[in-house]
Design an enzyme around this catalytic site. Structure first.
Site, short mmCIF file in Angstrom:
data_model
loop_
_atom_site.label_atom_id
_atom_site.label_comp_id
_atom_site.label_asym_id
_atom_site.label_seq_id
_atom_site.Cartn_x
_atom_site.Cartn_y
_atom_site.Cartn_z
CE LYS A 191 -4.12 1.89 0.24
NZ LYS A 191 -5.09 1.83 -0.88
CG ASP A 247 -4.65 -13.16 8.15
OD1 ASP A 247 -4.76 -14.40 8.12
OD2 ASP A 247 -5.40 -12.41 8.80
C1 IPM Z 1 -3.74 -17.61 9.71
C2 IPM Z 1 -4.66 -17.28 10.85
C3 IPM Z 1 -3.85 -16.66 11.98
C4 IPM Z 1 -3.22 -15.39 11.46
C5 IPM Z 1 -4.64 -16.39 13.27
C6 IPM Z 1 -5.35 -17.63 13.78
C7 IPM Z 1 -3.77 -15.80 14.34
O1 IPM Z 1 -5.69 -16.44 10.42
O2 IPM Z 1 -2.79 -18.38 9.92
O3 IPM Z 1 -3.97 -17.10 8.61
O4 IPM Z 1 -3.86 -14.32 11.47
O5 IPM Z 1 -2.08 -15.44 11.02
MG MG Z 2 -5.72 -16.14 8.32
#
Ligand code: IPM
Ligand code: MG
Length: 367
Positions: A191, A247
């Site tokens: 970004k 994520d």
């Molecule tokens: C992932 C999950 C994790 C993250 C969570 C459960 C902490 O969403 O591995 O993608 O955000 O990394």
């Molecule tokens: Mg995740």
């Protein structure tokens, strides 16, 4: 050869799906003459209940003493009431940080057998989909300064997105090397029109690109990338991005492959050490019912064979076995709804695992 694997079955559907990955690994061992020694360790909600901490020191020690880690999933409703720093998810973040697992590899592959499960129009995915997201996993806003405070009567909270050049460089190298072995196209997602950390990210990735003239590098803002993933996913080969953007985009990418129950992941440290887990969570709503899809966990075990143990034929055998069982029409409920028809047989977690283990054995000519 013998390999030592720390086994963190975790919470919710974690234990069910991990048990099937273990069965498949044992079938691989039998077929190819290896042995896998599993050492169980607790993390997440299970560890909170048994030992009073989400990531007990003995679990970290067990991981460090092993060649790799196979993890199910952590978390569940029961522990949702705990304060942020005691939640089961802190175990996952702690494992990533403490074990130095900075490179998270998340392949999003649409199996041709599941093309009907993809929510996009067929012409957008003609010929299949094969994208790898390389997500930075031990830096950025997940691990930056965070806190809450009071401004007069008003409470505030903050989380800092911070990246150093060396953090960006090492994940960039992982991504360029991955692209070089595949379609030779790398999209770096940031970004940079708004964030200083993204401008640094873009500069470091651009500089690295000089050393990879065979890889076609492009940059994309994250909002556009989220749009392009559903508008024209075939334009992507390898995507490299920060912890939080990765994520979000990896969940989006998983959905266009039909079911989040299909996608494995590898989290790699420098060297060959890695932790392997499905990208889906603990799914407390279906836990203990024997209907979770074990394929993401099984394919994660396959990635372990490939990336940590260097057993390429064995990894390919696992992938072929999964494809064979899908081609025979076996589906767990998450996939079954999307591919109705006479040749589909609904199966549960254990039966799916047994079929895939048998398909591995069959390839080696074993009954
Ligand atoms: C992932 C999950 C994790 C993250 C969570 C459960 C902490 O969403 O591995 O993608 O955000 O990394
Ligand atoms: Mg995740």
């Amino acid at each position: 050869m013998n390999f030592n694997i720390a086994l963190i079955r975790g919470d919710g559907i974690g234990p069910e799906v991990t048990d099937e990955a273990v069965n498949v690994l044992n079938a691989v061992g039998k077929a190819f003459g290896h042995s896998f020694t599993f050492r169980q360790a607790l993390a997440g909600g299970a560890a909170i209940d048994a030992l009073g901490a989400a990531l007990p020191p003995e679990t970290l020690a067990a991981c460090r003493a092993s060649d790799s880690v196979l993890l199910g999933a952590v978390g569940g409703w029961k522990w949702d009431v705990l304060p942020g720093d005691q939640r089961p998810e802190t175990a996952l973040l702690g494992l990533r940080k403490e074990l130095g697992l900075y490179a998270n590899i998340r392949p999003a592959i649409l199996f041709s057998e599941l093309a009907g499960a993809c929510p996009l129009r067929p012409e957008l995915i003609g010929g299949g989909l094969d994208i790898v997201i390389v997500r930075e996993l031990t830096g950025g806003i997940y691990f930056g300064d965070k806190g809450t405070g009071q401004d007069g009567a008003e409470t505030y909270a903050y989380d800092v997105e911070r990246y150093s050049e060396s953090e960006v460089r090492r994940i960039g190298i992982s991504a360029f090397e991955m692209a070089r072995k595949r379609g030779k196209r790398l999209t770096s997602v940031d970004k940079a029109n708004v964030l200083e950390s993204s401008r640094l990210w873009r500069r470091v990735i651009t500089d690295l690109g000089e050393g990879y003239p065979d890889v076609e590098l492009s940059h994309m803002y994250v909002d556009n990338a989220a749009m392009q993933l559903v508008r024209c996913p075939k334009q992507f080969d390898v995507i490299v991005t920060s912890n939080m953007f990765g994520d979000i985009l990896s969940d989006e990418a998983s959905m266009i492959t039909g079911s989040i129950g299909m996608l494995p992941s590898a989290s790699l440290a420098a060297g060959n050490f890695g932790m392997y887990e499905p990208i889906h969570g603990s799914a407390p709503d279906i836990a203990g019912q024997g209907k979770a899809n074990p394929i993401a966990s099984i394919l994660s075990a396959g990635m372990m064979l490939r990336y940590t143990f260097g057993l390429l034929d064995e990894a390919a055998a696992v992938e072929r076995a999964v494809k064979a069982v899908l081609a025979q029409g076996y589906r767990t409920p998450d996939m079954a709804g999307a591919t109705p028809g006479g040749d589909i047989t609904a199966v549960g977690t254990a039966e799916a695992g047994r079929l895939i283990a048998a398909a591995v054995a069959a390839q080696a000519g074993q009954p």
